[in-house]
Scaffold this motif. Structure first.
Motif, PDB file in Angstrom:
ATOM      1  N   VAL A   4      63.269  63.265  19.906  1.00 45.94           N
ATOM      2  CA  VAL A   4      61.982  62.720  19.475  1.00 45.94           C
ATOM      3  C   VAL A   4      62.225  61.763  18.325  1.00 45.94           C
ATOM      4  O   VAL A   4      62.752  62.164  17.278  1.00 45.94           O
ATOM      5  CB  VAL A   4      61.005  63.833  19.034  1.00 45.94           C
ATOM      6  N   ALA A   7      59.572  61.628  14.354  1.00 50.82           N
ATOM      7  CA  ALA A   7      59.130  63.030  14.293  1.00 50.82           C
ATOM      8  C   ALA A   7      58.459  63.399  12.980  1.00 50.82           C
ATOM      9  O   ALA A   7      57.991  64.527  12.834  1.00 50.82           O
ATOM     10  CB  ALA A   7      60.315  63.957  14.537  1.00 50.82           C
ATOM     11  N   SER A  13      55.168  64.482  14.811  1.00 54.75           N
ATOM     12  CA  SER A  13      55.147  65.824  14.232  1.00 54.75           C
ATOM     13  C   SER A  13      54.326  66.780  15.087  1.00 54.75           C
ATOM     14  O   SER A  13      54.713  67.939  15.292  1.00 54.75           O
ATOM     15  CB  SER A  13      54.598  65.780  12.801  1.00 54.75           C
ATOM     16  N   VAL A  16      56.587  67.603  18.236  1.00 54.28           N
ATOM     17  CA  VAL A  16      57.639  68.612  18.080  1.00 54.28           C
ATOM     18  C   VAL A  16      57.023  69.997  17.905  1.00 54.28           C
ATOM     19  O   VAL A  16      57.614  71.004  18.339  1.00 54.28           O
ATOM     20  CB  VAL A  16      58.599  68.278  16.916  1.00 54.28           C
ATOM     21  N   THR A  26      64.276  70.635  20.138  1.00 57.14           N
ATOM     22  CA  THR A  26      64.284  69.186  20.026  1.00 57.14           C
ATOM     23  C   THR A  26      65.271  68.719  18.965  1.00 57.14           C
ATOM     24  O   THR A  26      65.531  69.424  17.985  1.00 57.14           O
ATOM     25  CB  THR A  26      62.888  68.632  19.643  1.00 57.14           C
ATOM     26  N   ALA A  28      65.293  65.841  16.316  1.00 53.39           N
ATOM     27  CA  ALA A  28      64.279  64.982  15.707  1.00 53.39           C
ATOM     28  C   ALA A  28      64.927  64.014  14.730  1.00 53.39           C
ATOM     29  O   ALA A  28      65.707  64.411  13.862  1.00 53.39           O
ATOM     30  CB  ALA A  28      63.229  65.829  14.985  1.00 53.39           C
ATOM     31  N   THR A  39      56.509  67.132   8.247  1.00 56.91           N
ATOM     32  CA  THR A  39      56.456  67.904   9.483  1.00 56.91           C
ATOM     33  C   THR A  39      56.436  69.397   9.200  1.00 56.91           C
ATOM     34  O   THR A  39      55.700  70.152   9.842  1.00 56.91           O
ATOM     35  CB  THR A  39      57.659  67.537  10.373  1.00 56.91           C
ATOM     36  N   ILE A  55      63.823  72.902  15.806  1.00 55.13           N
ATOM     37  CA  ILE A  55      64.103  71.490  15.525  1.00 55.13           C
ATOM     38  C   ILE A  55      65.465  71.324  14.875  1.00 55.13           C
ATOM     39  O   ILE A  55      65.791  72.015  13.903  1.00 55.13           O
ATOM     40  CB  ILE A  55      63.038  70.887  14.581  1.00 55.13           C
TER      41      ILE A  55
END
Length: 334
Positions: A4, A7, A13, A16, A26, A28, A39, A55
């Motif tokens: 992403v 992010a 944001s 995710v 993910t 990011a 985030t 993340i």
């Protein structure tokens, strides 16, 4: 693994967070380590801090090839949300470098790394220009290069051309064109950026309204449509993501009611906004103040743009959340 970009922005944001809620991991991208806290604060606002473990943060820049090489390790799917958003003519060079050249770099890495699918977040600003015999913009409306466009619109259109170029070279792609995106944000976020500036102005006692119309959409609808398009068979298409077409008067009235503050009561006519953007230009260039109202924005405040969401609602059987609920959550967070 899913990559992403952007992010730490509004769409990225929320995206995710949405993917983490589905149990997906993910990678990011971030440019400024302090922005990661944005985030994190969003996850905390929704009592989902435990999902931050999904993340993996990677420092990278869309225009820095070595950093992208690291970010693309073991990536199968890409959501490209990052963009430079500005309507200030002084930012033209940076807007084009980030939005067009940066997107070209993402496309090239997707091709080189055999990424299975790419979703690009464009904008209704990149859609075509209505001919005289049509009143509603859809995905088939043609872009007219002879008509004036903001630097931001040109950059998003140019970025889309890079996405289509990737498709021609074998990349599976899907493009979404959201309207003005509305979403609740944590108190730690800058309330003078993006669409949230509208909320701040109304909360601070906005006196004037305009009668121009455009498309609005909640951020949750945006990320939900994106993931459904990525997980489905849809590819090689663009989709307008607009929940409702509203006048700025109707939107600011709704916001004022949800915030329980006074509604804007005075109509700002076209000549008033034309004078205002000229004074803003003087303040910017003589007194070096930050640009607040550009010619493009002033024009948009009086333009009646209407967008069709028929394609996405038909193909996904999707129903957008009413904007009243979106604004109510924004007001609660505010």
């Amino acid at each position: 693994m899913i990559l992403v970009t952007g992010a730490t922005g509004l769409v990225g944001s929320y995206l995710v967070l949405h993917l983490a809620e589905k149990g997906l991991n993910t990678t990011a991208i971030y440019r400024n380590e302090k922005a990661i806290q944005k985030t994190k604060d969003l996850f905390i606002m929704y009592n989902k801090a435990h999902l931050l473990a999904h993340i993996t943060w990677v420092s990278a820049d869309l225009n820095d090839i070595p950093s992208l090489e690291i970010a693309f390790e073991n990536i199968e799917y890409v959501y490209h949300c990052a963009a430079k958003i500005s309507f200030d003519p002084r930012d033209e060079e940076q807007i084009r470098k980030v939005n067009i050249e940066g997107t070209a770099n993402i496309v090239n890495f997707c091709l080189a790394k055999n990424v299975k699918k790419l979703c690009y977040v464009s904008s209704i600003a990149a859609l075509g220009d209505l001919p005289v015999n049509k009143t509603i913009t859809d995905e088939e409306t043609d872009w007219n290069p002879e008509k004036p466009h903001s630097d931001y619109a040109i950059s998003k259109y140019g970025a889309e051309m890079e996405i289509w170029r990737g498709q021609q070279e074998g990349l599976h792609i899907v493009i979404v064109n959201p309207g003005v995106i509305l979403g609740a944000i944590p108190k730690s976020w800058n309330r003078e950026e993006g669409s949230f500036k509208i909320i701040s102005k109304v909360a601070g006692g906005l006196n004037y309204y305009t009668l121009g119309t455009t498309g609005f959409v909640g951020v949750n609808d945006v990320v939900t449509c994106m993931t459904q398009l990525m997980e489905g068979i849809n590819e090689g298409e663009r989709y307008i993501l607009v929940s409702v077409n509203l006048s700025y008067q109707a939107l600011t009235t709704l916001i004022a009611d949800k915030l329980q503050v006074a509604r804007p009561k005075k109509l700002a006519t076209k000549w008033m906004t034309e004078m205002a953007w000229r004074w803003d230009w003087i303040a910017t260039n003589v007194f070096f103040q930050q640009r607040k109202l550009t010619k493009a924005i002033a024009k948009s405040l009086h333009t009646n743009d209407v967008y069709s969401n028929t394609k996405i609602t038909n193909e996904l059987n999707y129903r957008f959340e009413p904007v009243e609920g979106v604004v109510e959550r924004i007001a609660d967070a505010f």
